[in-house]
Design an enzyme around this catalytic site. Structure first.
Site, short mmCIF file in Angstrom:
data_model
loop_
_atom_site.label_atom_id
_atom_site.label_comp_id
_atom_site.label_asym_id
_atom_site.label_seq_id
_atom_site.Cartn_x
_atom_site.Cartn_y
_atom_site.Cartn_z
NE ARG A 115 12.21 29.54 39.33
CZ ARG A 115 13.00 30.58 39.13
NH1 ARG A 115 14.31 30.41 39.05
NH2 ARG A 115 12.50 31.78 39.04
CD GLU A 214 11.18 34.48 32.50
OE1 GLU A 214 9.99 34.71 32.81
OE2 GLU A 214 12.14 34.95 33.14
NE ARG A 218 12.82 29.47 34.58
CZ ARG A 218 12.13 30.52 35.05
NH1 ARG A 218 11.15 30.35 35.90
NH2 ARG A 218 12.43 31.73 34.66
CB CYS A 260 14.40 37.29 33.83
SG CYS A 260 13.92 38.66 34.89
CB THR A 262 14.92 38.34 38.62
OG1 THR A 262 14.22 37.49 37.70
CG2 THR A 262 14.43 39.77 38.49
NE ARG A 269 9.80 31.66 42.36
CZ ARG A 269 8.67 31.58 43.05
NH1 ARG A 269 8.56 32.17 44.24
NH2 ARG A 269 7.64 30.91 42.60
NE ARG A 298 7.65 35.56 42.80
CZ ARG A 298 8.28 35.08 41.73
NH1 ARG A 298 7.76 34.08 41.06
NH2 ARG A 298 9.40 35.60 41.33
CD GLU A 303 7.09 36.96 38.11
OE1 GLU A 303 7.06 36.03 37.29
OE2 GLU A 303 8.03 37.74 38.21
N1 ARG Z 1 9.82 41.38 33.29
C1 ARG Z 1 8.95 41.35 34.41
C2 ARG Z 1 9.14 42.63 35.17
O1 ARG Z 1 10.05 43.33 34.89
C3 ARG Z 1 9.16 40.12 35.28
C4 ARG Z 1 10.45 40.08 36.03
C5 ARG Z 1 10.72 38.91 36.93
N2 ARG Z 1 9.97 37.75 36.64
C6 ARG Z 1 10.30 36.82 35.74
N3 ARG Z 1 9.46 35.84 35.53
N4 ARG Z 1 11.42 36.85 35.12
O2 ARG Z 1 8.38 42.93 36.05
#
Ligand code: ARG
Length: 345
Positions: A115, A214, A218, A260, A262, A269, A298, A303
């Site tokens: 994804r 999010e 996605r 995010c 990440t 991912r 995971r 997650e």
């Molecule tokens: N905000 C969460 C943390 O700091 C998730 C971080 C990564 N995951 C995500 N779905 N963005 O642990």
């Protein structure tokens, strides 16, 4: 590099979040009065991390500008998470790959999934977007999706009219997604759920787009197969079409920008659901092999979930400073190594 001790009073004492490590009182004081053009602040960005002591990252962007305006905090978090040594440099290579099926008999691999996350340029991200813009985002994406042809052609399942029970049921068949977890909740991502949320699925259900989860998009390819290349190539094809119709938020160094930190860079991912009953009994060995190949483990249901029935969700950790074809190739070698270990035990 020596980690800054961070401002202990801003975060819970037990928190190990990356944001806490780098947000010193001096940095906080320099950034706390700034606002992005859409009105997003540092206080909002770190709220989820403050409320959830078990955050691993603890910061979200409310729009693309956060990455530059609040660079002093985003940059060290990004550098640490993506394990970047030189200055962050995004590289993109969304080209077809030629890989063998890792597990034709499906002894280990239950499914493969790739994804990417994307956000529309010049629109606030999900922690900050208002109802009207969220609706506009949904419309723009749908217009682009409707231009897809087979095998990506499919239909949209708007979640607006579904009640919580229906959403839960539809989530099992891949036609909806459940509201975000407490991390997302405290980031503001779940506001107005399920308004302007929905899932587009191709006829054979191997291609999906989640709208306004999010991130605005996605884009997902998922199949019950060990053929990582096939799944990746379908995603490349989809991105090629969607990239012609939509403009995504991006930065020359940081790549695609998403809620995010990440999920920037390739924002990709790629992973498998894999059954490893023997390695499960040797967690040290499993972790070591995964780490050596840059992979993240995971739980079965994603997650922050537990492992059930020895099924692990294993995927790439870094998404920035490494291109898409490299990510899929590294996953391929990493999973092959894990299967070898499992067979030998
Ligand atoms: N905000 C969460 C943390 O700091 C998730 C971080 C990564 N995951 C995500 N779905 N963005 O642990």
């Amino acid at each position: 590099m020596k980690a800054d001790p961070g401002d202990q009073s801003l975060f819970c004492g037990t928190s190990n979040a990356l944001v806490k490590r780098f947000l010193s009182p001096a940095v906080f004081n320099r950034l706390c009065r700034l606002k992005t053009d859409t009105g997003f602040t540092l206080a909002r960005a770190i709220r989820s991390g403050q409320k959830n002591a078990d955050s691993s990252i603890g910061i979200y962007a409310g729009d693309a500008q956060c990455y530059t305006l609040f660079k002093e905090i985003f940059e060290p978090v990004i550098t640490a998470y993506h394990q970047i040594t030189a200055p962050a440099c995004h590289t993109r290579n969304l080209a077809f790959v030629d890989l063998f099926d890792l597990d034709p008999d499906r002894d280990f691999i239950l499914s493969a999934r790739v994804r990417v996350a994307r956000n529309l340029d010049a629109m606030a991200f999900t922690p900050h977007i208002n109802r009207q813009d969220r609706q506009m985002v949904e419309k723009q994406i749908l217009d682009a999706l409707h231009s897809l042809s087979a095998p990506l052609k499919g239909c949209y399942h708007p979640m607006e009219k579904m009640d919580p029970g229906q959403i839960r049921d539809q989530a099992h068949t891949g036609k909806a997604f459940i509201p975000g977890d407490r991390f997302q909740e405290d980031a503001g991502i779940n506001r107005d759920f399920p308004l302007s949320r929905g899932v587009y699925t191709s006829e054979d259900k191997t291609f999906m787009v989640w709208i306004n989860e999010e991130d605005h998009l996605r884009i997902i390819c998922l199949e019950k197969t060990g053929d990582l290349g096939r799944v990746f190539n379908k995603l490349v094809q989809a991105l090629d079409c969607l990239g012609k119709a939509l403009v995504f938020a991006s930065d020359p160094c940081l790549g695609y920008l998403n809620a995010c930190p990440t999920n920037i860079g390739t924002a990709m991912r790629a992973g498998v659901h894999i059954r490893l009953p023997k390695l499960e009994k040797h967690p040290g060995e499993l972790e070591k092999t995964a780490q050596a190949h840059g992979l993240q483990i995971r739980g079965t249901f994603g997650e922050k979930t537990r492992v059930t029935g020895s099924v692990f969700d294993i995927s790439n950790r870094r998404r920035l400073g490494v291109c898409e074809t490299r990510i899929i190739q590294d996953l391929y070698t990493g999973i092959a190594a894990l299967m070898e270990k499992e067979k030998k035990l």
